[in-house]
Design an enzyme around this catalytic site. Structure first.
Site, PDB file in Angstrom:
ATOM      1  N   CYS A  45       0.813  -1.215   0.000  1.00 41.30           N
ATOM      2  CA  CYS A  45       0.000   0.000   0.000  1.00 41.30           C
ATOM      3  C   CYS A  45       0.843   1.261   0.000  1.00 41.30           C
ATOM      4  CB  CYS A  45      -0.937   0.002   1.205  1.00 41.30           C
ATOM      5  SG  CYS A  45      -0.082  -0.086   2.793  1.00 41.30           S
ATOM      6  N   ARG A  52       4.423   1.241  -1.161  1.00 41.67           N
ATOM      7  CA  ARG A  52       5.639   1.155  -1.970  1.00 41.67           C
ATOM      8  C   ARG A  52       5.424   0.216  -3.144  1.00 41.67           C
ATOM      9  NH1 ARG A  52      10.102   0.897   0.324  1.00 41.67           N
ATOM     10  NH2 ARG A  52       9.305   1.381   2.394  1.00 41.67           N
ATOM     11  N   ALA A  73      -7.312  -7.094  10.489  1.00 42.70           N
ATOM     12  CA  ALA A  73      -6.819  -8.047  11.484  1.00 42.70           C
ATOM     13  C   ALA A  73      -5.331  -8.343  11.298  1.00 42.70           C
ATOM     14  CB  ALA A  73      -7.625  -9.343  11.418  1.00 42.70           C
ATOM     15  N   SER A 114      -3.473  -3.836  13.258  1.00 46.40           N
ATOM     16  CA  SER A 114      -4.743  -3.990  13.973  1.00 46.40           C
ATOM     17  C   SER A 114      -4.513  -4.625  15.335  1.00 46.40           C
ATOM     18  CB  SER A 114      -5.705  -4.838  13.143  1.00 46.40           C
ATOM     19  OG  SER A 114      -6.011  -4.212  11.920  1.00 46.40           O
TER      20      SER A 114
END
Length: 434
Positions: free
Chosen positions: A50, A52, A190, A194
């Site tokens: 998200c 790189r 999860a 998280s």
């Protein structure tokens, strides 16, 4: 052939550009093969997360490799090459190794020391293996990177940065909500972040935690590990959970929005959304709802500030580990690079010895087998002793920077066939049919 890294990350590019450059599924497979099949690339591996997108490649020419990879990244993202190029970084040879090790240790992450990158690099390696785009050089680089990353996490406290970032987010939340004790919290996702969020929320004294995830079993495991009352829900029940939550922490790896403004009821009550994902999980439009506040990673701190929160000692300890491991890796690689030349030299010497012994047999046919064997052993012993010192020394010298010049000197001095060392170095090359 040398290692090249071409990429962009949260440090070099805006979020919108990272979102366009990110590759998953079939698009990732296609890009991987296009890079591997380009003119100057022999091996290829792509790490796409998200925050790189990095291409690791083994190339025969620096400029040709950079050009090929940059053009393919531009074509994949749909961005003009000139626009994309301004945000790309390039690492070559020694710097490429240092970058790979630093990435695996979490030093290049938005959340300094986060451990998710190890799993992401491992998945990138598995894909490249499955698709047949990775060879010996990248195999060694990534395996060593993963080992160094594990060492850094086990020997230092660098992974505490993630917890620090969540804590900062909750401090911001307290400024909007007031005391968090007894509040109802919703955690979306999860993964490791998280997990940190659940643990930090529990320490903050929230009354209840609800965990929502696309895979219910993972949400259930995370809820079961919480130290306060917690339960898991399906992601399809997210809208109902949003209506009940005072505090929402979202950190998934989704490519698009997970929480839209339409899903959040406009009750007018004070609520706080903490978006720890990149690309963003939460629609920025929720800020327009009465009583709702939203904070994302850009609102909290930069990677450098996170490093300060961990403490300079932990980060510096990881940097020392990386420096030592890079030096060891490069020394071993240099020593290995000269080995094929040494083998080729010894092979040529053996050929000369055998040719001379054959000539001697022709000139002195009356020699009995015992004398011939004694002469052969003596000649081979003399050659071995003459070659021993220079071949041992060249291996030692090869470990230092510039050591490859000694291998070049051997090839020149002994007039070795330029293809001989390459053949020795590539045992996978098919020989003549038997």
């Amino acid at each position: 052939m040398t290692i090249l890294v071409v990429g962009l990350s949260h440090r070099s590019a805006p979020v919108a550009m990272l979102e366009r450059a990110a590759a998953t599924g079939d698009a990732l497979n296609k890009l991987l093969h296009e890079v591997h099949e380009s003119t100057h690339v022999a091996e290829a591996l792509i790490v796409s997360t998200c925050n790189r997108v990095e291409v690791y490649a083994v190339v025969d020419k620096f400029h040709g490799g950079v050009s090929d990879i940059s053009e393919l990244l531009a074509r994949h993202s749909g961005l003009p090459l000139d626009d994309l190029a301004r945000h790309l970084y390039v690492h070559y040879e020694d710097r490429a190794v240092q970058h790979a090790f630093s990435v695996a240790c979490g030093l290049e992450s938005m959340v300094v020391g986060e451990s998710q990158i190890l799993g992401q690099m491992r998945e990138a390696f598995k894909l490249a293996q499955t698709e047949g785009t990775v060879g010996r050089d990248l195999h060694e680089l990534i395996q060593q990177s993963l080992r160094v990353g594990k060492r850094a996490h086990s020997e230092t406290g660098v992974d505490q940065a993630g917890a620090s970032l969540v804590s900062v987010g909750l401090n911001v939340a307290e400024g909007h909500l007031g005391e968090l004790t007894g509040r109802r919290a919703l955690v979306v996702g999860a993964g490791s972040m998280s997990g940190l969020a659940v643990a930090t929320l529990a320490r903050a004294g929230v009354g209840e935690i609800v965990v929502a995830n696309r895979t219910y079993a993972r949400a259930e495991r995370l809820a079961a590990a919480a130290e306060v009352p917690a339960r898991a829900i399906e992601l399809t029940d997210l809208t109902a959970a949003l209506a009940e939550a005072d505090l929402v922490v979202s950190c998934t790896g989704a490519a698009g929005l997970v929480i839209t403004a339409e899903q959040v009821p406009a009750t007018g009550e004070r609520r706080f959304f903490l978006d720890l994902a990149l690309p963003h999980d939460v629609d920025p439009a929720v800020r327009t709802l009465p009583g709702v506040a939203l904070a994302g990673l850009d609102d909290l701190r930069t990677a450098e500030e996170a490093a300060q929160a961990v403490g300079p000692r932990a980060v510096e300890a990881v940097r020392r580990i990386v420096a030592a491991e890079v030096a060891a890796f490069l020394n071993a690689a240099r020593a290995a690079a000269v080995a094929p030349t040494v083998v080729a030299l010894r092979s040529k010497a053996a050929e000369v010895v055998e040719a001379e012994l054959t000539r001697l047999t022709g000139r002195l046919p009356a020699l009995d087998e015992r004398d011939r064997a004694e002469i052969a052993q003596t000649v081979r012993r003399v050659v071995d002793k003459l070659l021993h010192a220079p071949t041992v020394r060249v291996k030692e010298l090869a470990a230092a920077p510039g050591g490859d010049t000694y291998a070049v000197a051997l090839r020149e001095l002994f007039d070795l066939d330029p293809k001989a060392p390459e053949a020795v170095a590539r045992p996978d090359i098919e020989g003549p049919a038997s």
